[in-house]
Write an enzyme that holds these catalytic residues in place. Structure first.
Site, PDB file in Angstrom:
ATOM      1  N   ASP A 128      59.164-116.571 -20.698  1.00 14.42           N
ATOM      2  CA  ASP A 128      60.225-116.466 -21.698  1.00 14.42           C
ATOM      3  C   ASP A 128      60.939-115.140 -21.476  1.00 14.42           C
ATOM      4  OD1 ASP A 128      61.808-116.211 -23.926  1.00 14.42           O
ATOM      5  OD2 ASP A 128      60.195-116.430 -25.391  1.00 14.42           O
ATOM      6  N   GLU A 148      64.461-113.301 -22.284  1.00  7.41           N
ATOM      7  CA  GLU A 148      65.641-113.399 -23.142  1.00  7.41           C
ATOM      8  C   GLU A 148      65.944-112.036 -23.737  1.00  7.41           C
ATOM      9  OE1 GLU A 148      64.882-115.075 -27.163  1.00  7.41           O
ATOM     10  OE2 GLU A 148      63.059-115.912 -26.243  1.00  7.41           O
ATOM     11  N   ASP A 170      57.791-125.869 -29.308  1.00 11.30           N
ATOM     12  CA  ASP A 170      57.150-124.636 -28.868  1.00 11.30           C
ATOM     13  C   ASP A 170      56.742-123.848 -30.096  1.00 11.30           C
ATOM     14  OD1 ASP A 170      59.498-122.385 -29.208  1.00 11.30           O
ATOM     15  OD2 ASP A 170      60.340-124.277 -28.494  1.00 11.30           O
TER      16      ASP A 170
END
Length: 279
Positions: free
Chosen positions: A167, A169, A78
């Site tokens: 994503d 987090e 990534d």
């Protein structure tokens, strides 16, 4: 006869001392502020600079090397604007067969290297996808999903494009859970996922770390039935998964891999990567 000092000179001395102490105190206070402000500001990155696993390094491990007894898995990477132009031919020759590129963050950032990274991977044969770095404290989940789709987060049934990834987090700019309660965070994520599916026809992948998910969603298990899990853990194995998921689809296992740092394993052979791309 001895010279007698005037009473005025004796009384002036305490005043001078007081003035000196006052000035010294002011300078000390100013120094304290000026010396601490830059260092604390330096710990907060610039908006837009976040990337997958940024919080994992700080909160959940440093490096990983998968054990040799892992089931058949397919290497991936990534990337984000941090990597700049990526040497995709080098990665392909090293065995990388799938990749995700950061497209957007919040509703204020698009990756300036997106075209080179997203199209460059595709052009060498890599199955590619894009991801969005969530900032739940800035705008709603629906607003960010629309921004993502409008700036590179779409999907097409060409056999070489993976569904978009969320994503979610640690907050690199402030409080870990973005100031949201567990139920508020779950609602925000659902808002994003529902909007993304309405726009693309695909269920988005969820990238997260178990410790963050437990802390910030209350270890909610309601997304596991529809959304593939991309687990982040820099260790020899993925470890305990968030609630609901009995297996992971992808695993980010290190931030210090060759060519680009962030390397990943797809939990299956290449035909399973292709199956996810095809929906």
């Amino acid at each position: 006869m001895p010279v007698r000092r005037s009473s005025g000179s004796r009384s002036a001395r305490p005043a001078v001392r007081i003035r000196r102490l006052t000035v010294a105190g002011a300078l000390l206070a100013a120094c304290s502020f000026l010396c601490t402000t830059p260092s604390s500001a330096a710990t907060t990155p610039a908006r837009g600079s976040a990337h997958m696993g940024m919080g994992v390094l700080a909160h959940d491990g440093r490096a990983g090397t998968p054990t040799s007894d892992q089931a058949t898995q397919t290497e991936g990477v990534d990337v984000s604007g941090y990597q700049g132009n990526v040497a995709w031919s080098t990665l392909w020759n090293s065995g990388v067969r799938w990749a995700y590129t950061k497209a957007t963050e919040g509703t204020y950032y698009t990756n300036p290297y997106f075209a080179q990274q997203y199209n460059g991977s595709y052009n060498v044969g890599v199955i590619r996808g894009s991801y969005h770095f969530a900032t739940p404290d800035t705008t709603s989940g629906a607003t960010q999903a629309n921004y993502f789709v409008d700036h590179g987060g779409g999907w097409s049934r060409d056999g070489k494009t993976l569904p978009g990834a969320l994503d979610i987090e640690w907050n690199p700019y402030g409080a870990a859970c973005y100031g949201k309660s567990a139920s508020g965070m779950v609602s925000w994520i659902a808002d994003f996922l529902n909007t993304y599916k309405a726009r693309t026809g695909r269920d988005a992948v969820i990238y997260t770390a178990t410790s963050w998910w437990t802390q910030c969603t209350g270890n909610y298990g309601g997304f596991a039935a529809d959304n593939p899990l991309w687990i982040a853990r820099y260790a020899s194995a993925p470890g305990t998964l968030p609630a609901g998921w009995g297996y992971y689809t992808m695993w980010q296992y290190t931030s210090s891999g060759p060519t680009v740092g962030d390397h990943d394993k797809f939990n299956g052979a290449l035909d399973r990567v292709q199956a996810l791309a095809n929906g």
